[in-house]
Design a protein around this motif. Sequence first.
Motif, short mmCIF file in Angstrom:
data_model
loop_
_atom_site.label_atom_id
_atom_site.label_comp_id
_atom_site.label_asym_id
_atom_site.label_seq_id
_atom_site.Cartn_x
_atom_site.Cartn_y
_atom_site.Cartn_z
N THR A 118 3.60 4.00 -2.20
CA THR A 118 2.85 3.11 -1.32
C THR A 118 1.41 2.92 -1.80
O THR A 118 0.82 3.77 -2.45
N THR A 120 -1.37 2.72 0.11
CA THR A 120 -2.35 3.57 0.79
C THR A 120 -2.38 4.97 0.21
O THR A 120 -3.45 5.53 -0.04
N PHE A 121 -1.21 5.56 0.01
CA PHE A 121 -1.18 6.93 -0.50
C PHE A 121 -1.65 6.99 -1.95
O PHE A 121 -2.26 7.97 -2.36
N LYS A 124 -5.34 7.22 -1.54
CA LYS A 124 -5.83 8.48 -0.98
C LYS A 124 -5.57 9.67 -1.90
O LYS A 124 -6.39 10.60 -1.98
N ASP A 161 5.49 6.46 5.21
CA ASP A 161 4.09 6.72 4.91
C ASP A 161 3.35 6.80 6.25
O ASP A 161 3.52 5.93 7.11
N PRO A 162 2.51 7.83 6.48
CA PRO A 162 1.84 7.95 7.79
C PRO A 162 0.88 6.82 8.09
O PRO A 162 0.52 6.62 9.25
N TRP A 163 0.46 6.09 7.07
CA TRP A 163 -0.47 4.98 7.28
C TRP A 163 0.25 3.62 7.29
O TRP A 163 -0.16 2.71 7.99
N GLU A 164 1.32 3.51 6.52
CA GLU A 164 2.00 2.21 6.39
C GLU A 164 3.33 2.14 7.13
O GLU A 164 3.90 1.07 7.27
N ALA A 257 -1.24 14.83 3.28
CA ALA A 257 -0.54 14.17 4.39
C ALA A 257 -0.34 15.19 5.49
O ALA A 257 0.57 16.02 5.44
#
Length: 313
Positions: A118, A120-121, A124, A161-164, A257
Amino acid sequence: MTDALGLPMTVPAPGLPAHVTIYEVGARDGLQNEKGVVPVEVKAEFLGRLADAGLTTLEATSFVHPKWVPQLADAAELVKLLDRRPGVDYPVLVPNDRGLDRAIEAGLDHVAVFASATETFAGKNLNRTLDSQFAMFEPVVKRALDEGMSVRAYVSMAFGDPWEGAVDPAQVAAVGRRLVEMGCWQLSLGDTIGTGTPGHAEAVIDACVAAAVPVDQLAVHFHDTYGQALANTLAALRRGVTTVDASTGGLGGCPYAKSATGNLATEDLVWMLDGLGIEHGANLEALVGTSVWMAEQLGRPSPSRVVKALSGG
């Protein structure tokens, strides 16, 4: 029903592989998120006990900068302390060229890189975009291959994904295909936050195969956050996957995460494989003893259900 030794009744099921390789990640992924520093001598003994238990692939550590994962700051010292056994592989994670330098200096043969499925990851964890992360891996993989090493690739956030949120299997497959094209011999599909379910596992594997990543180059790496790790593993086996990542005692998480909890416990995996009559080479009693011992070192009980059942803990 179990036999007199506390082993499951063996009832083979159709459509499953005859042998599964357990890719043990307890010493690296299992310990990397521990808040208290585990002494390097304990880590070396842990790896020795895992080898004694019959495991033949033991991911030892990561040559990552101590700033990012303080628990693994002793990587070079650990490798020196290792009693390397014949027939046992000790792969290490290398995040960049400097990490590869250290692996070469240590005389290791097997390394792994850690990619993201992903955007975002990737930002990060790698400080890269989804696309530009490959520019970081390419020289590492090429030089490792030139040095005669084998290179594994992890694809993190391959299920959620915790953000997506949910991740498109086609996107995972596209990332995986690029890593295989670089020369990575194996692709480990990581359910980093444990949100995958069996149908989802099948969809990701099918997407990779459709993208020309052979199923025999795939491995699976499930976290048990929602209790789905064994079910997802069985689904992967039915799709022809024969390498499963697991962590003795169910240790582990991801330092990047916070919602990621423990890995699939090696003992829980072995119990299922034994019940299905699938060969794996590990000794369950020795693994349980190792987990009980490591739990004592960490000061808390093992989360593995099989360890709890067989040790009375």
